[in-house]
Enzyme design. Structure first.
Site, PDB file in Angstrom:
ATOM      1  N   ASP A  80     -19.105 -37.645  18.605  1.00  0.00           N
ATOM      2  CA  ASP A  80     -19.865 -38.456  19.559  1.00  0.00           C
ATOM      3  C   ASP A  80     -20.814 -37.573  20.375  1.00  0.00           C
ATOM      4  O   ASP A  80     -20.690 -36.350  20.402  1.00  0.00           O
ATOM      5  CB  ASP A  80     -18.913 -39.199  20.509  1.00  0.00           C
ATOM      6  CG  ASP A  80     -17.980 -38.265  21.269  1.00  0.00           C
ATOM      7  OD1 ASP A  80     -17.513 -37.270  20.682  1.00  0.00           O
ATOM      8  OD2 ASP A  80     -17.735 -38.505  22.466  1.00  0.00           O
ATOM      9  N   GLU A 109     -14.870 -37.660  22.407  1.00  0.00           N
ATOM     10  CA  GLU A 109     -14.594 -36.465  23.221  1.00  0.00           C
ATOM     11  C   GLU A 109     -15.327 -36.531  24.545  1.00  0.00           C
ATOM     12  O   GLU A 109     -14.815 -36.124  25.585  1.00  0.00           O
ATOM     13  CB  GLU A 109     -15.010 -35.199  22.455  1.00  0.00           C
ATOM     14  CG  GLU A 109     -14.552 -33.896  23.096  1.00  0.00           C
ATOM     15  CD  GLU A 109     -15.533 -33.300  24.104  1.00  0.00           C
ATOM     16  OE1 GLU A 109     -15.145 -32.385  24.836  1.00  0.00           O
ATOM     17  OE2 GLU A 109     -16.695 -33.764  24.167  1.00  0.00           O
TER      18      GLU A 109
HETATM   19 ZN   LIG Z   1     -19.159 -31.142  23.215  1.00  0.00          ZN
END
Ligand SMILES: [Zn+2]
Length: 385
Positions: free
Chosen positions: A81, A143
């Site tokens: 992401d 993340e």
């Molecule tokens: Zn990163």
């Protein structure tokens, strides 16, 4: 031969597949496109690929791609992401890989889709048909928002790998530790009333003043008690970030909320910090006749530390000619360490360009990173440990 495109073509396709993760639903996107690209390239190279939806998030996926059998071996890990982007502040389309001045521009070039392209491009030139220990490419979801992907890993696979590298942008410096992060909120509830008579209410703002004094004294205690010389800011921090309360000068304030973060050093427990704050609140509540509640704003990220003597840290220090350091940002490192791997963070590009308009990856980062990946695979997968 494989159908895997060139390094720049791979990067261009990854950048061209938007995968923003954000706690604001209007920004949040699936990472399916990126996962499908990685899966198709890696499976054509002989990797066995598992695409695993996150619990309760059917549009978000982790990918675990494995080649070679048995225990031990190496995990090369990254997140799929990106953060959102500032509309109008980019000089080129954030989703179109653009090369100028020896740099590749695009959202996710350094943080960190570029890493996957570099890994795959390196591996295609290596003989992976007869590894002594397995090589695993791990691509996680979310993340940048909740770390939900890394948090789900323990339920999604049995992990026997011994070492892991996370390719976050560190300008090719091995990182062996970072602080934890937790973000919390304290809500004080009193009672509103006419300001002309203090007895008509119970001021949440007056009570909050005591809460803040207590938090600041706790902060001092932390600073005096804990020290780790490997960090630039070598003590745990507590920042009072924002405060909201009251509505009018002539009303007693009925509600007040403060939000703060705490960053623990390795070896400190987030839960213990949270409880230490919690224990300090009841006396204030009693004294001020208010209700005081402490809660978490986001799931916390534990601190991360791998001993500097670990073989993977030593190997990466040799391969990069850089000594291992610490960083001020959080990664998925603590979650991989919990799964039993000795983990380090090391990747191409600079964190200074991450989360910024005109994010780029300098071309001179590619060759040295390929050398690191090749060296680690040869050391931890090709030869039996
Ligand atoms: Zn990163």
């Amino acid at each position: 031969m494989t159908k895997v495109p060139s390094l720049v073509q791979m990067m261009s396709q990854l950048i061209g597949s938007p995968s923003i993760s954000c706690s604001q639903a209007s920004w949040d996107q699936s990472n399916k496109g990126v996962i499908q690209l990685l899966e198709s390239w890696l499976s054509s190279m002989g990797f066995e690929c598992k695409v695993l939806p996150l619990p309760n998030q059917p549009e978000k996926f982790n990918l675990i791609a494995t080649i070679g059998k048995g225990n031990g071996g190496l995990v090369l890990s990254g997140h799929t992401d990106t953060v959102p982007y500032d509309e109008g502040r980019w000089e080129s389309d954030p989703f179109k890989l653009t090369e100028r001045d020896q740099k590749l521009y695009g959202l996710g070039t350094c943080d960190m889709k570029g890493f996957f392209a570099i890994v795959i491009d390196t591996l295609r030139d290596m003989d992976l048909s007869n590894l002594a220990e397995p090589l695993i490419i791990l691509a996680t979801a979310d993340e940048e928002s909740s770390m939900a992907g890394a948090r789900a890993l323990s339920q999604q696979a049995k992990w026997n790998a011994r070492y892991a590298l996370i390719g976050e942008p560190t300008s090719l410096t091995p990182i062996h530790a970072h602080k934890g992060i937790m973000m919390d909120k304290i809500r004080v509830t009193g009672q509103a009333g006419h300001s002309s008579n203090p007895n008509l209410g119970r001021s949440a703002m007056d009570a909050m003043h005591e809460v803040m004094t207590e938090l600041m004294s706790f902060r001092n205690e932390l600073k005096q008690t804990y020290r780790d010389a490997s960090f630039v800011i070598d003590y745990p921090t507590l920042n009072l970030g924002c405060i909201h309360g009251g509505d009018n000068p002539n009303r007693i304030c009925g509600k007040c909320e403060i939000e703060f973060d705490m960053r623990a050093l390795p070896g400190m427990s987030n839960d213990a910090l949270f409880n230490a704050v919690k224990q300090r609140l009841p006396t204030i509540a009693e004294r001020t006749n208010t209700e005081i509640e402490l809660s978490s704003l986001f799931p916390d990220v534990p601190s991360f530390s791998t001993p500097k003597e670990s073989d993977i840290i030593k190997a990466c220090e040799e391969l990069t000619n850089n000594d291992a350091e610490t960083v001020a940002f959080a990664t998925e490192g603590p979650f991989l360490n919990t799964l039993g791997m000795e983990t380090l963070v090391l990747g191409p590009g600079s964190i200074d360009q991450a989360h910024q308009p005109n994010e780029f990856l300098a071309l001179d980062q590619l060759d040295p990173m390929q050398k690191v990946i090749k060296g680690l695979v040869e050391r931890f997968c090709t030869q039996r440990q």
